[in-house]
Design a protein around this motif. Sequence first.
Motif, PDB file in Angstrom:
ATOM      1  N   THR A  46     -22.083  39.509 -23.900  1.00 50.81           N
ATOM      2  CA  THR A  46     -21.279  38.509 -23.544  1.00 50.81           C
ATOM      3  C   THR A  46     -21.208  38.852 -21.806  1.00 50.81           C
ATOM      4  O   THR A  46     -21.093  39.483 -21.464  1.00 50.81           O
ATOM      5  N   THR A  47     -21.237  37.590 -21.809  1.00 47.41           N
ATOM      6  CA  THR A  47     -20.699  37.055 -21.062  1.00 47.41           C
ATOM      7  C   THR A  47     -19.746  35.788 -20.634  1.00 47.41           C
ATOM      8  O   THR A  47     -19.697  35.180 -20.960  1.00 47.41           O
ATOM      9  N   LEU A  48     -19.183  36.633 -19.254  1.00 41.79           N
ATOM     10  CA  LEU A  48     -17.602  36.303 -18.674  1.00 41.79           C
ATOM     11  C   LEU A  48     -18.383  34.776 -17.734  1.00 41.79           C
ATOM     12  O   LEU A  48     -19.118  34.867 -17.091  1.00 41.79           O
ATOM     13  N   PHE A  49     -17.917  33.492 -18.325  1.00 44.44           N
ATOM     14  CA  PHE A  49     -18.237  32.198 -17.581  1.00 44.44           C
ATOM     15  C   PHE A  49     -17.101  32.153 -16.258  1.00 44.44           C
ATOM     16  O   PHE A  49     -16.981  31.907 -14.934  1.00 44.44           O
ATOM     17  N   VAL A  50     -15.672  31.742 -16.814  1.00 46.31           N
ATOM     18  CA  VAL A  50     -14.527  31.387 -15.952  1.00 46.31           C
ATOM     19  C   VAL A  50     -13.413  32.835 -16.680  1.00 46.31           C
ATOM     20  O   VAL A  50     -12.862  32.717 -17.731  1.00 46.31           O
ATOM     21  N   PHE A  73     -19.044  22.596 -18.584  1.00 47.03           N
ATOM     22  CA  PHE A  73     -18.445  23.255 -19.435  1.00 47.03           C
ATOM     23  C   PHE A  73     -17.530  22.884 -18.267  1.00 47.03           C
ATOM     24  O   PHE A  73     -17.276  23.484 -17.143  1.00 47.03           O
ATOM     25  N   THR A  74     -16.063  21.770 -18.251  1.00 48.55           N
ATOM     26  CA  THR A  74     -14.788  22.304 -17.272  1.00 48.55           C
ATOM     27  C   THR A  74     -13.678  22.281 -18.034  1.00 48.55           C
ATOM     28  O   THR A  74     -13.718  21.657 -19.460  1.00 48.55           O
ATOM     29  N   ILE A  75     -12.354  23.005 -17.745  1.00 52.97           N
ATOM     30  CA  ILE A  75     -11.713  23.504 -18.126  1.00 52.97           C
ATOM     31  C   ILE A  75     -10.555  22.932 -17.576  1.00 52.97           C
ATOM     32  O   ILE A  75     -10.292  22.586 -16.189  1.00 52.97           O
ATOM     33  N   TYR A  76      -9.588  22.164 -17.853  1.00 48.02           N
ATOM     34  CA  TYR A  76      -8.462  21.101 -17.151  1.00 48.02           C
ATOM     35  C   TYR A  76      -7.241  21.803 -18.490  1.00 48.02           C
ATOM     36  O   TYR A  76      -7.049  22.665 -19.384  1.00 48.02           O
ATOM     37  N   ASN A  95     -15.853  27.413 -12.457  1.00 42.77           N
ATOM     38  CA  ASN A  95     -15.212  26.009 -13.186  1.00 42.77           C
ATOM     39  C   ASN A  95     -15.009  24.142 -12.271  1.00 42.77           C
ATOM     40  O   ASN A  95     -14.579  24.467 -11.597  1.00 42.77           O
ATOM     41  N   PRO A  96     -16.079  23.466 -12.567  1.00 43.85           N
ATOM     42  CA  PRO A  96     -17.545  23.884 -13.957  1.00 43.85           C
ATOM     43  C   PRO A  96     -18.151  24.499 -13.861  1.00 43.85           C
ATOM     44  O   PRO A  96     -18.103  25.698 -12.835  1.00 43.85           O
ATOM     45  N   VAL A  97     -18.816  25.238 -15.462  1.00 39.74           N
ATOM     46  CA  VAL A  97     -19.997  25.805 -15.207  1.00 39.74           C
ATOM     47  C   VAL A  97     -20.986  25.539 -16.378  1.00 39.74           C
ATOM     48  O   VAL A  97     -20.420  24.493 -17.119  1.00 39.74           O
ATOM     49  N   THR A  98     -22.706  26.106 -16.094  1.00 37.09           N
ATOM     50  CA  THR A  98     -22.972  25.043 -16.954  1.00 37.09           C
ATOM     51  C   THR A  98     -23.703  26.521 -17.903  1.00 37.09           C
ATOM     52  O   THR A  98     -24.235  27.084 -16.966  1.00 37.09           O
ATOM     53  N   SER A  99     -24.218  26.031 -18.883  1.00 40.46           N
ATOM     54  CA  SER A  99     -25.013  26.614 -19.745  1.00 40.46           C
ATOM     55  C   SER A  99     -25.285  25.885 -21.298  1.00 40.46           C
ATOM     56  O   SER A  99     -24.556  25.307 -21.300  1.00 40.46           O
ATOM     57  N   THR A 100     -26.496  26.475 -21.108  1.00 39.85           N
ATOM     58  CA  THR A 100     -27.480  25.550 -21.846  1.00 39.85           C
ATOM     59  C   THR A 100     -28.184  26.216 -23.328  1.00 39.85           C
ATOM     60  O   THR A 100     -28.909  26.032 -24.180  1.00 39.85           O
TER      61      THR A 100
END
Length: 129
Positions: A46-50, A73-76, A95-100
């Motif tokens: 498990t990886t916490l992004f933000v 990914f961007t959270i608003y 935030n934002p964070v990139t993951s593919t």
Amino acid sequence: KVATGDSFRVVLMTDNVGTLGTLNCYYFYFGSDEKFYLIKDAVALTTLFVSSATFSLGSWYKIRITRSAAGVFTIYHSTDRGITWTQTVAGSGSNPVTSTTHTTSRFAFVQTTAASSRVRNFIFKSYVT
């Protein structure tokens, strides 16, 4: 979110329906600490992004999570019923964070931990910008 101990998850992308820790997925989690998180789960890793700053219990927020074709990914959030949107300031992570890691999805679902919690006005739009 109604009570302090309540929490819920919105699994945004997953290859199957099951228990967290057994999924390859991205999910949004609103925790009992009044913060929300964007997390990647790759079976046992498990990886916490933000994580956000603390939000007020009992207040209404609209949350928008976008993911671009490049995996950004961007959270608003909005406090005025979606009239204006503010990019959420990260309490930790970015935030934002990139993951593919996960590029396709078969399911999305909502999971709540308390009987007093409920999900209202959930809108899922599947499109790429």
